[in-house]
Structure formats: structure tokens, C-alpha cells
Scaffold this active site. Structure first.
Site, mmCIF file in Angstrom:
data_model
loop_
_atom_site.group_PDB
_atom_site.id
_atom_site.type_symbol
_atom_site.label_atom_id
_atom_site.label_comp_id
_atom_site.label_asym_id
_atom_site.label_seq_id
_atom_site.Cartn_x
_atom_site.Cartn_y
_atom_site.Cartn_z
ATOM 1 N N HIS A 62 7.975 -33.768 50.429
ATOM 2 C CA HIS A 62 9.411 -33.638 50.112
ATOM 3 C C HIS A 62 9.749 -32.324 49.390
ATOM 4 O O HIS A 62 10.522 -32.305 48.440
ATOM 5 C CB HIS A 62 9.886 -34.866 49.312
ATOM 6 C CG HIS A 62 9.242 -35.002 47.953
ATOM 7 N ND1 HIS A 62 8.910 -36.213 47.410
ATOM 8 C CD2 HIS A 62 8.882 -34.079 47.018
ATOM 9 C CE1 HIS A 62 8.380 -36.039 46.216
ATOM 10 N NE2 HIS A 62 8.359 -34.751 45.952
ATOM 11 N N HIS B 115 12.752 -36.398 40.092
ATOM 12 C CA HIS B 115 12.240 -35.197 39.418
ATOM 13 C C HIS B 115 13.152 -34.738 38.290
ATOM 14 O O HIS B 115 13.208 -33.544 37.969
ATOM 15 C CB HIS B 115 12.077 -34.047 40.404
ATOM 16 C CG HIS B 115 11.130 -34.295 41.529
ATOM 17 N ND1 HIS B 115 11.384 -35.167 42.561
ATOM 18 C CD2 HIS B 115 9.917 -33.771 41.807
ATOM 19 C CE1 HIS B 115 10.382 -35.160 43.419
ATOM 20 N NE2 HIS B 115 9.477 -34.327 42.986
ATOM 21 N N HIS C 43 -0.833 -30.768 45.678
ATOM 22 C CA HIS C 43 -0.178 -29.574 45.150
ATOM 23 C C HIS C 43 -0.096 -29.619 43.637
ATOM 24 O O HIS C 43 -0.098 -30.687 43.032
ATOM 25 C CB HIS C 43 1.204 -29.323 45.750
ATOM 26 C CG HIS C 43 2.281 -30.358 45.533
ATOM 27 N ND1 HIS C 43 2.188 -31.652 45.953
ATOM 28 C CD2 HIS C 43 3.514 -30.252 44.974
ATOM 29 C CE1 HIS C 43 3.318 -32.300 45.660
ATOM 30 N NE2 HIS C 43 4.137 -31.472 45.049
ATOM 31 N N GLU D 64 1.821 -37.500 43.595
ATOM 32 C CA GLU D 64 2.937 -38.151 44.299
ATOM 33 C C GLU D 64 2.451 -38.999 45.469
ATOM 34 O O GLU D 64 3.217 -39.814 46.003
ATOM 35 C CB GLU D 64 3.925 -37.091 44.823
ATOM 36 C CG GLU D 64 4.689 -36.382 43.728
ATOM 37 C CD GLU D 64 5.554 -35.225 44.236
ATOM 38 O OE1 GLU D 64 6.435 -34.777 43.492
ATOM 39 O OE2 GLU D 64 5.338 -34.746 45.369
HETATM 40 C C1 DHB Z 1 7.435 -28.341 45.456
HETATM 41 C C2 DHB Z 1 6.858 -29.576 45.785
HETATM 42 C C3 DHB Z 1 7.387 -30.765 45.264
HETATM 43 O O1 DHB Z 1 6.859 -31.990 45.492
HETATM 44 C C4 DHB Z 1 8.508 -30.732 44.462
HETATM 45 O O2 DHB Z 1 9.027 -31.912 44.047
HETATM 46 C C5 DHB Z 1 9.074 -29.505 44.114
HETATM 47 C C6 DHB Z 1 8.540 -28.312 44.612
HETATM 48 C C7 DHB Z 1 6.892 -27.071 46.029
HETATM 49 O O3 DHB Z 1 5.805 -27.057 46.619
HETATM 50 O O4 DHB Z 1 7.566 -26.032 45.917
HETATM 51 FE FE FE Z 2 7.835 -33.585 44.262
#
Ligand code: DHB
Ligand code: FE
Length: 279
Positions: free
Chosen positions: A12, A59, A192, A239
Site C-alpha cells: 500500500h 498511519h 521494508h 505490516e
Molecule cells: C512506504 C511504504 C508504506 O507502507 C507506507 O505506509 C508509507 C511509505 C514507502 O515505501 O515509501
Molecule cells: Fe504502510
């Protein structure tokens, strides 16, 4: 009775919203990501869901660090999006399904999952972008129920607890008397990390193992503590807990209708799965 016709799990990343706004779907950077979605849309056209239960993490738009429920659920007539500061255009509001929401709340509390009930709720990119990838016209031909999992501020719920929430949610949906077709979405991940010393961290091997486990061994991820999941997948890769909730709503036996994995989109290893229950 209501029944779950399938589960869609996807990343997302906010940059997806900017790419949609600029029409970059065929751009070489974006194409391998957006090409994952036509098969999902074709499946949705056949599956004709009435309702989508979207499992995601907020978030900071609806909840902030001062008040952070471990699990929360919407019970509103309508859910609006709002500017989060990512530079993404906001999207039209989503129709809720308060009758289903309250049925889920009653059933989940009876199964010892005490979710925070939200009769007003704004939904962020983790809800809106997966919806926009599934319905690019943004006319939202489905009602929606948002379910939030805290993947943001320690302590997080364990993978085991999230899988069990999914199982309870699956039973709750199945016991809804209305003859409705339900899709469950789980959004976020895969690996990530947006900040700190490991910013930019991606773990392809772990992601692919996790995706394999989603088919036949969803409890695989429950061997890891939350700290170990963060080590393996990154502070935001955790997540993937939202994927586990969605997977838990399906029976043990599932068919993978479609999947895609692409590195990177922004800072994130993007994953997509479409699973159908085998009956
Ligand atoms: C990014 C990934 C995310 O899950 C998020 O909530 C905000 C930013 C990203 O990779 O930029
Ligand atoms: Fe996220």
C-alpha cells in the site's frame, strides 16, 4: 448466509497514489507493479463481491500515537479519505455497512476479540490505494468495513494473535445471515524499513517464503516473535500482520489464483496475492 469468495493481499505504498494521479501505469518503473492487477480486476468482475472487509494499519490519519488501539473496526455509514501529506489526491468516500460491522463486532467480542469500535473513521492510503488498484474508476461498487491492526507502535499484536483474529473474523463473516459475497483484503508489506540505520532494508528471501506459507502453511510466520518479524521484514515490513489476518479468514485449503512480487516500489518490496477458498 454470507460467504467469503476470496482474499486479496497487497502492498500500500503512497507513491502508488501519485503514479495513478500522473497516469504512470505503463512507465517502465511502474509497469511491473501495475501489471499485477488486471487479473485481480478480472477475477473481481467474476466474483462480484457485495462487501470488502479491508484489514490494514492506520498511519496517523485516524489514530495517532497518543491513542493506539491494537485492533479497531469501523461501524460508520461512510468512510472519507483525507490528505496525509504524501501529495496524493484524496479519493471519493466509501460506503460503509453498519449492519455487517455490528454483526462482526458482536461476534468478535463473543470470541474474545475486543476491538475498538469506530462510528466515525477516516481511512488512509493503506485502505484507499488497494481499493483504487482493484477499482481504478474509483466508483466503489462495494460496501466496505475497515479493520485496523496496530503495526505501528510497540507493543504490536503477535503473528499468532493476528492469525487467530482472522480465523475469528472468518467465522463472524460466515455467521452473517444476509446472502452476501465478501472479499477480505489485507494490505501492507512486504519487507521494508522507512527509517533508522536499516532504512531501505528489503529481504526478498523472507518475503517469498512468507508468500509460499500463505498458501499451505499460514502458521509459518507465527514461529517469529514481533521483534524477529521486524528483524526479518523491517520496521514497516511487519505490516505483513495484516496479510495474516486476511489469510486467517480462509480455510486451510486455498488456491492461489494470482500472485506478483516486485522490488522495489518506493522503499518497499511489493507483493500481491489473490487466494480463493477450496471447498
Ligand atoms: C512506504 C511504504 C508504506 O507502507 C507506507 O505506509 C508509507 C511509505 C514507502 O515505501 O515509501
Ligand atoms: Fe504502510
Amino acid at each position: 448466509m454470507a460467504h467469503i469468495v476470496g482474499a486479496i493481499t497487497t502492498s500500500h505504498v503512497p507513491a502508488i497514489g501519485r503514479a495513478i494521479a500522473k497516469g504512470l501505469q505503463q512507465d517502465p518503473y511502474w509497469k511491473p507493479f501495475f501489471d499485477g492487477f488486471p487479473p485481480v480486476r478480472e477475477w473481481l468482475a467474476r466474483a462480484r463481491p457485495d462487501v470488502v472487509v479491508v484489514v490494514y494499519n492506520d498511519h496517523g490519519l485516524n489514530f495517532f500515537l497518543d491513542k493506539m488501539p491494537t485492533f479497531a473496526i469501523g461501524a460508520a455509514e461512510q468512510y472519507r479519505n483525507a490528505d496525509e501529506g504524501w501529495g496524493i489526491p484524496t479519493v471519493p468516500p466509501f460506503e460503509g455497512d453498519p449492519a455487517l460491522s455490528w454483526h462482526l463486532i458482536e461476534s468478535l467480542v463473543a470470541q474474545d476479540f475486543d476491538l475498538t469500535t469506530c462510528q466515525e473513521m477516516v481511512v488512509d492510503h493503506a485502505f484507499t490505494l488497494p481499493m483504487a488498484l482493484c477499482w481504478p474508476e474509483m466508483d466503489w461498487p462495494v460496501r466496505t468495513v475497515p479493520v485496523c491492526v496496530n503495526t505501528v507502535q510497540a507493543p504490536l499484536p503477535s503473528a499468532q494473535r493476528c492469525l487467530r483474529l482472522g480465523q475469528a473474523l472468518g467465522r463472524a463473516i460466515a455467521s452473517w445471515p444476509a446472502d452476501q459475497r465478501v472479499v477480505v483484503m489485507g494490505t501492507g508489506g512486504l519487507s521494508h524499513q522507512l527509517d533508522g540505520e536499516r532504512a531501505g532494508f528489503i529481504n526478498k528471501e523472507f518475503d517469498l517464503q512468507f508468500m509460499r506459507s500463505m498458501r499451505s502453511d499460514p502458521s509459518w510466520a507465527t514461529q517469529f516473535s514481533t521483534t524477529q518479524l521486524v528483524e526479518q521484514a523491517g520496521t514497516q515490513g511487519v505490516e505483513l500482520l495484516n496479510w495474516l489476518v486476511a489469510r486467517g479468514t480462509l480455510p486451510d485449503q486455498v488456491r492461489i489464483v494470482h500472485e506478483n512480487y516486485h522490488i522495489p516500489i518506493s522503499n518497499t518490496a511489493s507483493g500481491l496475492m489473490l487466494l480463493e477458498p477450496m471447498r
